[in-house]
Design an enzyme around this catalytic site. Structure first.
Site, PDB file in Angstrom:
ATOM      1  N   ASN A   1      -1.351  -5.508 -57.975  1.00 41.09           N
ATOM      2  CA  ASN A   1      -2.526  -4.700 -57.627  1.00 41.09           C
ATOM      3  C   ASN A   1      -2.313  -3.253 -58.056  1.00 41.09           C
ATOM      4  OD1 ASN A   1      -1.273  -3.173 -55.338  1.00 41.09           O
ATOM      5  ND2 ASN A   1      -1.013  -5.266 -54.605  1.00 41.09           N
TER       6      ASN A   1
ATOM      7  N   ASP B   1      -1.538 -10.571 -51.253  1.00 38.16           N
ATOM      8  CA  ASP B   1      -1.870 -11.497 -50.167  1.00 38.16           C
ATOM      9  C   ASP B   1      -1.568 -12.951 -50.525  1.00 38.16           C
ATOM     10  OD1 ASP B   1      -2.678  -9.661 -48.286  1.00 38.16           O
ATOM     11  OD2 ASP B   1      -4.700  -9.495 -49.122  1.00 38.16           O
TER      12      ASP B   1
ATOM     13  N   ILE C   1       4.376  -9.270 -44.046  1.00 37.81           N
ATOM     14  CA  ILE C   1       5.596  -8.586 -43.592  1.00 37.81           C
ATOM     15  C   ILE C   1       5.340  -7.845 -42.279  1.00 37.81           C
ATOM     16  CG2 ILE C   1       7.375  -6.911 -44.242  1.00 37.81           C
ATOM     17  CD1 ILE C   1       6.594  -7.511 -47.190  1.00 37.81           C
TER      18      ILE C   1
HETATM   19  N1  CTP Z   1       0.834  -6.163 -45.120  1.00 39.78           N
HETATM   20  C1  CTP Z   1       2.076  -6.760 -45.154  1.00 39.78           C
HETATM   21  N2  CTP Z   1       2.217  -7.987 -45.756  1.00 39.78           N
HETATM   22  C2  CTP Z   1       1.160  -8.608 -46.318  1.00 39.78           C
HETATM   23  C3  CTP Z   1      -0.116  -7.987 -46.291  1.00 39.78           C
HETATM   24  C4  CTP Z   1      -0.251  -6.759 -45.696  1.00 39.78           C
HETATM   25  O1  CTP Z   1       3.037  -6.194 -44.662  1.00 39.78           O
HETATM   26  N3  CTP Z   1       1.321  -9.792 -46.886  1.00 39.78           N
HETATM   27  C5  CTP Z   1       0.690  -4.873 -44.437  1.00 39.78           C
HETATM   28  C6  CTP Z   1       0.364  -3.714 -45.343  1.00 39.78           C
HETATM   29  O2  CTP Z   1       1.549  -3.059 -45.774  1.00 39.78           O
HETATM   30  C7  CTP Z   1      -0.463  -2.824 -44.434  1.00 39.78           C
HETATM   31  C8  CTP Z   1      -1.182  -3.805 -43.532  1.00 39.78           C
HETATM   32  O3  CTP Z   1      -0.417  -4.975 -43.573  1.00 39.78           O
HETATM   33  O4  CTP Z   1       0.335  -2.022 -43.616  1.00 39.78           O
HETATM   34  C9  CTP Z   1      -2.604  -4.105 -43.914  1.00 39.78           C
HETATM   35  O5  CTP Z   1      -2.687  -4.420 -45.266  1.00 39.78           O
HETATM   36  P1  CTP Z   1      -4.081  -4.668 -45.977  1.00 39.78           P
HETATM   37  O6  CTP Z   1      -3.843  -5.067 -47.384  1.00 39.78           O
HETATM   38  O7  CTP Z   1      -5.019  -3.541 -45.691  1.00 39.78           O
HETATM   39  O8  CTP Z   1      -4.644  -5.848 -45.147  1.00 39.78           O
HETATM   40  P2  CTP Z   1      -4.393  -7.375 -45.192  1.00 39.78           P
HETATM   41  O9  CTP Z   1      -3.629  -7.777 -43.989  1.00 39.78           O
HETATM   42  O10 CTP Z   1      -3.850  -7.813 -46.493  1.00 39.78           O
HETATM   43  O11 CTP Z   1      -5.892  -7.907 -44.990  1.00 39.78           O
HETATM   44  P3  CTP Z   1      -7.158  -7.808 -45.982  1.00 39.78           P
HETATM   45  O12 CTP Z   1      -6.584  -7.863 -47.393  1.00 39.78           O
HETATM   46  O13 CTP Z   1      -7.932  -9.004 -45.616  1.00 39.78           O
HETATM   47  O14 CTP Z   1      -7.847  -6.527 -45.659  1.00 39.78           O
END
Ligand code: CTP
Length: 399
Positions: free
Chosen positions: A211, A279, A306
């Protein structure tokens, strides 16, 4: 600067036009009562004289591995044991290359190879030399060996070119040395962990999905935690940013690697999860390079989360667990949902639909959602100021 009384610093000067700045470093260290011994490489003597160094440091200058006089007085092993910290400023591309291959053909490289102390390197060279893949590879190797790198900076060069390669200013180098000793002095220092940058999920050995995260905000937060005396670990995905010195810098590629390193580096008092973790990961990974086809289907499965895993961990959950939320719409609603679902203490949200504060921008505008109090909207500011605002609140909370 803090008092460096009884601190012993071994300064190694390599040959480069910025060697004259090292005299300023000696002056700064002496002013704060540090003891400074200096080694000059053969080519450094073309730029600075042993006499000027002796006058400033009030110590003998070492310059020849095979000098009978020096070896009987203080051999290269004692010299490296004597130091509390070794600083190589400036370090040239050539010495970087020597250290990366472990060669020891003069006093400077022998002392460094024999050392068990913290070693700081302040590179100085032409921009093309700094950007050359071989220098990049060597610098990465040195970081993996645990060397700390200060700079270099962007600016006009002695050769008339402009770019990255200027040695950091003596004040900046002195600041890093101060942070080093402040950290080692404070045995009760708080521990911080930051994840930053994008992860990569591999399709085959040469292709991956990722990304647009630049990692800038996470790096600024790690820097600010470090500068405020936290023992900081920064676990970074692949970014274009320079590695940070003065902290435990770990580079990873995949979400799984980021998770494994996070586990290894906990417990911590505070963890800030800024990373844009992919994700999804690929379930049909091919061990060999996939050949061109008319059609090709990727199957994806949900990746490890994580933040979610750590925030719900029985024994390793940091006292203060902070997540980020990058949102294009419904910022408030989505952030509160993440705060609750991911069991965070705070969620720091930013609206990534606005390009002026988006991925590669130097500015950011955040809202902080707290578990135990009303949310706050901060105004737009540089990512480095955003980092200080966050870290000030972290310090207040942990106190
Ligand atoms: N995060 C993480 N591990 C993942 C996805 C997200 O640790 N596999 C953490 C990111 O570092 C951030 C928080 O979760 O602190 C939210 O990440 P974000 O990308 O905004 O949200 P997602 O949980 O991925 O949800 P969505 O993409 O549906 O908004």
């Amino acid at each position: 600067m803090i008092n460096l009384l009884n601190k012993k610093i071994l300064l190694i000067i390599c040959g480069g036009i910025s060697a004259y700045k090292s005299l300023e470093i000696i002056r700064g260290l002496r002013k704060n009562n540090a003891q400074v011994k200096t080694i000059l490489t053969k080519s450094a003597k073309e730029f600075v004289t042993p006499l000027s160094i002796t006058s400033l440091s009030q110590e003998k200058v070492y310059d020849d591995l095979f000098s009978v006089e020096n070896e009987s007085e203080m051999d290269h092993i004692s010299l490296s044991r004597w130091a509390d910290l070794i600083l190589v400023a400036p370090i040239t591309a050539n010495t970087i290359s020597k250290l990366s291959s472990g060669s020891s053909d003069d006093l400077a490289s022998t002392v460094i190879l024999a050392s068990d102390k913290e070693i700081y390197l302040a590179p100085a060279m032409n921009v093309r030399m700094w950007e050359h893949p071989s220098t990049k590879r060597n610098v990465n190797k040195l970081l993996n060996y645990g060397y700390k790198i200060i700079g270099p900076e962007i600016g006009d060069m002695a050769c008339g070119e402009f770019g990255k390669g200027k040695m950091s200013e003596p004040n900046e180098i002195l600041k890093q040395i101060e942070v080093h000793f402040k950290n080692t002095k404070n045995n009760n220092k708080l521990k911080a962990l930051v994840t930053a940058g994008p992860t990569r999920e591999f399709i085959d050995p040469v292709r991956f999905i990722s990304n647009r995260s630049s990692g800038k905000q996470g790096y600024e937060i790690a820097k600010s935690l470090r500068d405020n005396g936290f023992e900081t670990t920064l676990i970074s995905g692949q970014t274009d940013l320079d590695p940070l010195s003065g902290l435990n810098f770990i580079k990873v590629e995949t979400a799984q690697e980021m998770f494994d390193e996070t586990l290894k580096n906990l417990p911590a008092d505070v963890a800030v999860f800024t990373a844009a973790v992919a994700d999804y990961k690929i379930t049909n990974y091919e061990n060999t390079k996939i050949k061109k086809k008319e059609k090709f289907n990727l199957t994806l499965e949900k990746n490890i989360d994580i933040l979610d895993k750590i925030s719900k961990h029985n024994s390793l959950r940091p006292k203060l667990t902070i997540g980020f939320a990058a949102e294009t719409n419904n910022l408030v609603e989505n952030s509160i949902k993440k705060l609750e679902e991911k069991n965070c203490d705070w969620i720091i949200a930013n609206d990534i639909s606005d390009n002026s504060i988006g991925f590669d921008s130097d500015d950011n505008q955040i809202s902080i959602f707290y578990k135990d109090k009303k949310n706050e909207n901060l105004k737009k500011m540089s990512k480095s100021l955003v980092a200080s605002e966050i870290v000030n609140r972290v310090i207040e909370k942990l106190n």
